[in-house]
Design a protein around this motif. Structure first.
Motif, PDB file in Angstrom:
ATOM      1  N   THR A  29       0.836  -1.197   0.000  1.00 25.42           N
ATOM      2  CA  THR A  29       0.000   0.000   0.000  1.00 25.42           C
ATOM      3  C   THR A  29       0.875   1.253   0.000  1.00 25.42           C
ATOM      4  O   THR A  29       1.891   1.298   0.677  1.00 25.42           O
ATOM      5  N   VAL A  30       0.457   2.236  -0.756  1.00 29.28           N
ATOM      6  CA  VAL A  30       1.120   3.533  -0.779  1.00 29.28           C
ATOM      7  C   VAL A  30       0.063   4.584  -0.439  1.00 29.28           C
ATOM      8  O   VAL A  30      -1.014   4.601  -1.032  1.00 29.28           O
ATOM      9  N   VAL A  31       0.370   5.437   0.529  1.00 25.64           N
ATOM     10  CA  VAL A  31      -0.532   6.525   0.906  1.00 25.64           C
ATOM     11  C   VAL A  31       0.069   7.825   0.384  1.00 25.64           C
ATOM     12  O   VAL A  31       1.217   8.144   0.678  1.00 25.64           O
ATOM     13  N   LEU A  32      -0.702   8.554  -0.398  1.00 31.25           N
ATOM     14  CA  LEU A  32      -0.268   9.847  -0.920  1.00 31.25           C
ATOM     15  C   LEU A  32      -1.044  10.930  -0.190  1.00 31.25           C
ATOM     16  O   LEU A  32      -2.279  10.937  -0.210  1.00 31.25           O
ATOM     17  N   GLU A  33      -0.325  11.828   0.466  1.00 30.38           N
ATOM     18  CA  GLU A  33      -0.954  12.946   1.170  1.00 30.38           C
ATOM     19  C   GLU A  33      -0.790  14.196   0.317  1.00 30.38           C
ATOM     20  O   GLU A  33       0.327  14.636   0.062  1.00 30.38           O
ATOM     21  N   LEU A  34      -1.903  14.761  -0.107  1.00 27.46           N
ATOM     22  CA  LEU A  34      -1.911  15.950  -0.961  1.00 27.46           C
ATOM     23  C   LEU A  34      -2.226  17.173  -0.114  1.00 27.46           C
ATOM     24  O   LEU A  34      -3.234  17.204   0.586  1.00 27.46           O
ATOM     25  N   ARG A  35      -1.339  18.155  -0.184  1.00 25.49           N
ATOM     26  CA  ARG A  35      -1.553  19.424   0.511  1.00 25.49           C
ATOM     27  C   ARG A  35      -1.564  20.539  -0.532  1.00 25.49           C
ATOM     28  O   ARG A  35      -0.691  20.589  -1.399  1.00 25.49           O
ATOM     29  N   VAL A  36      -2.567  21.411  -0.416  1.00 24.56           N
ATOM     30  CA  VAL A  36      -2.665  22.581  -1.295  1.00 24.56           C
ATOM     31  C   VAL A  36      -2.946  23.792  -0.427  1.00 24.56           C
ATOM     32  O   VAL A  36      -3.201  23.669   0.770  1.00 24.56           O
ATOM     33  N   ALA A  37      -2.900  24.984  -1.040  1.00 22.32           N
ATOM     34  CA  ALA A  37      -3.227  26.210  -0.313  1.00 22.32           C
ATOM     35  C   ALA A  37      -4.678  26.139   0.153  1.00 22.32           C
ATOM     36  O   ALA A  37      -5.529  25.511  -0.492  1.00 22.32           O
ATOM     37  N   LYS A  38      -4.959  26.783   1.273  1.00 22.41           N
ATOM     38  CA  LYS A  38      -6.298  26.710   1.878  1.00 22.41           C
ATOM     39  C   LYS A  38      -7.387  27.188   0.919  1.00 22.41           C
ATOM     40  O   LYS A  38      -8.461  26.600   0.852  1.00 22.41           O
ATOM     41  N   GLU A  39      -7.095  28.226   0.140  1.00 25.18           N
ATOM     42  CA  GLU A  39      -8.111  28.747  -0.770  1.00 25.18           C
ATOM     43  C   GLU A  39      -8.314  27.849  -1.995  1.00 25.18           C
ATOM     44  O   GLU A  39      -9.314  27.978  -2.699  1.00 25.18           O
ATOM     45  N   ASP A  40      -7.406  26.909  -2.254  1.00 24.05           N
ATOM     46  CA  ASP A  40      -7.534  25.990  -3.387  1.00 24.05           C
ATOM     47  C   ASP A  40      -8.116  24.636  -2.988  1.00 24.05           C
ATOM     48  O   ASP A  40      -8.311  23.774  -3.843  1.00 24.05           O
ATOM     49  N   LEU A  41      -8.384  24.446  -1.724  1.00 23.81           N
ATOM     50  CA  LEU A  41      -8.863  23.160  -1.228  1.00 23.81           C
ATOM     51  C   LEU A  41     -10.185  22.761  -1.880  1.00 23.81           C
ATOM     52  O   LEU A  41     -10.378  21.604  -2.261  1.00 23.81           O
ATOM     53  N   GLY A  42     -11.077  23.702  -2.059  1.00 21.03           N
ATOM     54  CA  GLY A  42     -12.364  23.419  -2.689  1.00 21.03           C
ATOM     55  C   GLY A  42     -12.231  22.997  -4.141  1.00 21.03           C
ATOM     56  O   GLY A  42     -13.014  22.184  -4.634  1.00 21.03           O
ATOM     57  N   LYS A  43     -11.261  23.528  -4.837  1.00 18.07           N
ATOM     58  CA  LYS A  43     -11.055  23.173  -6.237  1.00 18.07           C
ATOM     59  C   LYS A  43     -10.553  21.741  -6.375  1.00 18.07           C
ATOM     60  O   LYS A  43     -10.879  21.052  -7.330  1.00 18.07           O
ATOM     61  N   VAL A  44      -9.752  21.299  -5.421  1.00 16.01           N
ATOM     62  CA  VAL A  44      -9.219  19.944  -5.470  1.00 16.01           C
ATOM     63  C   VAL A  44     -10.287  18.925  -5.062  1.00 16.01           C
ATOM     64  O   VAL A  44     -10.370  17.849  -5.639  1.00 16.01           O
ATOM     65  N   ILE A  45     -11.117  19.289  -4.102  1.00 15.24           N
ATOM     66  CA  ILE A  45     -12.163  18.373  -3.653  1.00 15.24           C
ATOM     67  C   ILE A  45     -13.324  18.359  -4.647  1.00 15.24           C
ATOM     68  O   ILE A  45     -13.834  17.305  -4.993  1.00 15.24           O
ATOM     69  N   GLY A  46     -13.732  19.522  -5.125  1.00 17.96           N
ATOM     70  CA  GLY A  46     -14.816  19.601  -6.103  1.00 17.96           C
ATOM     71  C   GLY A  46     -16.186  19.536  -5.464  1.00 17.96           C
ATOM     72  O   GLY A  46     -16.330  19.280  -4.274  1.00 17.96           O
ATOM     73  N   ARG A  47     -17.189  19.771  -6.262  1.00 16.67           N
ATOM     74  CA  ARG A  47     -18.562  19.754  -5.771  1.00 16.67           C
ATOM     75  C   ARG A  47     -18.959  18.324  -5.412  1.00 16.67           C
ATOM     76  O   ARG A  47     -18.852  17.419  -6.231  1.00 16.67           O
ATOM     77  N   LYS A  48     -19.394  18.152  -4.160  1.00 19.76           N
ATOM     78  CA  LYS A  48     -19.772  16.848  -3.605  1.00 19.76           C
ATOM     79  C   LYS A  48     -18.625  15.831  -3.693  1.00 19.76           C
ATOM     80  O   LYS A  48     -18.855  14.632  -3.739  1.00 19.76           O
ATOM     81  N   GLY A  49     -17.384  16.310  -3.772  1.00 13.63           N
ATOM     82  CA  GLY A  49     -16.224  15.422  -3.790  1.00 13.63           C
ATOM     83  C   GLY A  49     -15.970  14.738  -5.120  1.00 13.63           C
ATOM     84  O   GLY A  49     -15.202  13.784  -5.191  1.00 13.63           O
ATOM     85  N   ARG A  50     -16.572  15.236  -6.173  1.00 18.75           N
ATOM     86  CA  ARG A  50     -16.442  14.572  -7.477  1.00 18.75           C
ATOM     87  C   ARG A  50     -15.034  14.653  -8.052  1.00 18.75           C
ATOM     88  O   ARG A  50     -14.553  13.684  -8.643  1.00 18.75           O
ATOM     89  N   THR A  51     -14.381  15.789  -7.901  1.00 18.45           N
ATOM     90  CA  THR A  51     -13.023  15.935  -8.427  1.00 18.45           C
ATOM     91  C   THR A  51     -12.062  15.016  -7.684  1.00 18.45           C
ATOM     92  O   THR A  51     -11.232  14.336  -8.291  1.00 18.45           O
ATOM     93  N   ALA A  52     -12.178  14.981  -6.358  1.00 20.40           N
ATOM     94  CA  ALA A  52     -11.323  14.101  -5.557  1.00 20.40           C
ATOM     95  C   ALA A  52     -11.585  12.643  -5.910  1.00 20.40           C
ATOM     96  O   ALA A  52     -10.641  11.850  -6.021  1.00 20.40           O
ATOM     97  N   GLN A  53     -12.835  12.277  -6.110  1.00 16.89           N
ATOM     98  CA  GLN A  53     -13.165  10.899  -6.471  1.00 16.89           C
ATOM     99  C   GLN A  53     -12.608  10.552  -7.849  1.00 16.89           C
ATOM    100  O   GLN A  53     -12.130   9.436  -8.062  1.00 16.89           O
ATOM    101  N   ALA A  54     -12.654  11.490  -8.774  1.00 19.48           N
ATOM    102  CA  ALA A  54     -12.095  11.252 -10.107  1.00 19.48           C
ATOM    103  C   ALA A  54     -10.585  11.062 -10.033  1.00 19.48           C
ATOM    104  O   ALA A  54     -10.028  10.176 -10.707  1.00 19.48           O
ATOM    105  N   MET A  55      -9.923  11.843  -9.198  1.00 25.45           N
ATOM    106  CA  MET A  55      -8.475  11.682  -9.021  1.00 25.45           C
ATOM    107  C   MET A  55      -8.160  10.311  -8.423  1.00 25.45           C
ATOM    108  O   MET A  55      -7.201   9.652  -8.832  1.00 25.45           O
TER     109      MET A  55
END
Length: 76
Positions: A29-55
């Motif tokens: 198992t490999v765990v990848l921890e992604l950190r972004v700027a606080k104001e960009d957190l919503g862009k990475v997660i996406g609406r209802k988590g769709r962007t994060a799920q796609a990643m």
């Protein structure tokens, strides 16, 4: 895998300099921890988590070739 997540995250955010990916390895198992700027957190997660799920889906498909399990965690 780390480079793949870094590339996708930098394409999504306004401040690509703040993107940081840490890789924690175990046996299969490999765990990848992604950190972004606080104001960009919503862009990475996406609406209802769709962007994060796609990643996570893309990461899962890419890791299947290497027969490893990869987990993506988005850290605040």
């Amino acid at each position: 895998m780390k480079e793949l997540i870094t590339l996708m995250a930098k394409a999504l955010v306004d401040d690509p300099e703040q993107v940081d990916v840490q890789e924690i390895k175990a046996q299969q198992t490999v765990v990848l921890e992604l950190r972004v700027a606080k104001e960009d957190l919503g862009k990475v997660i996406g609406r209802k988590g769709r962007t994060a799920q796609a990643m996570r889906t893309i990461l899962s498909c890419a890791s299947a070739k290497e027969q490893k399990r990869v987990i993506l965690e988005i850290v605040e």
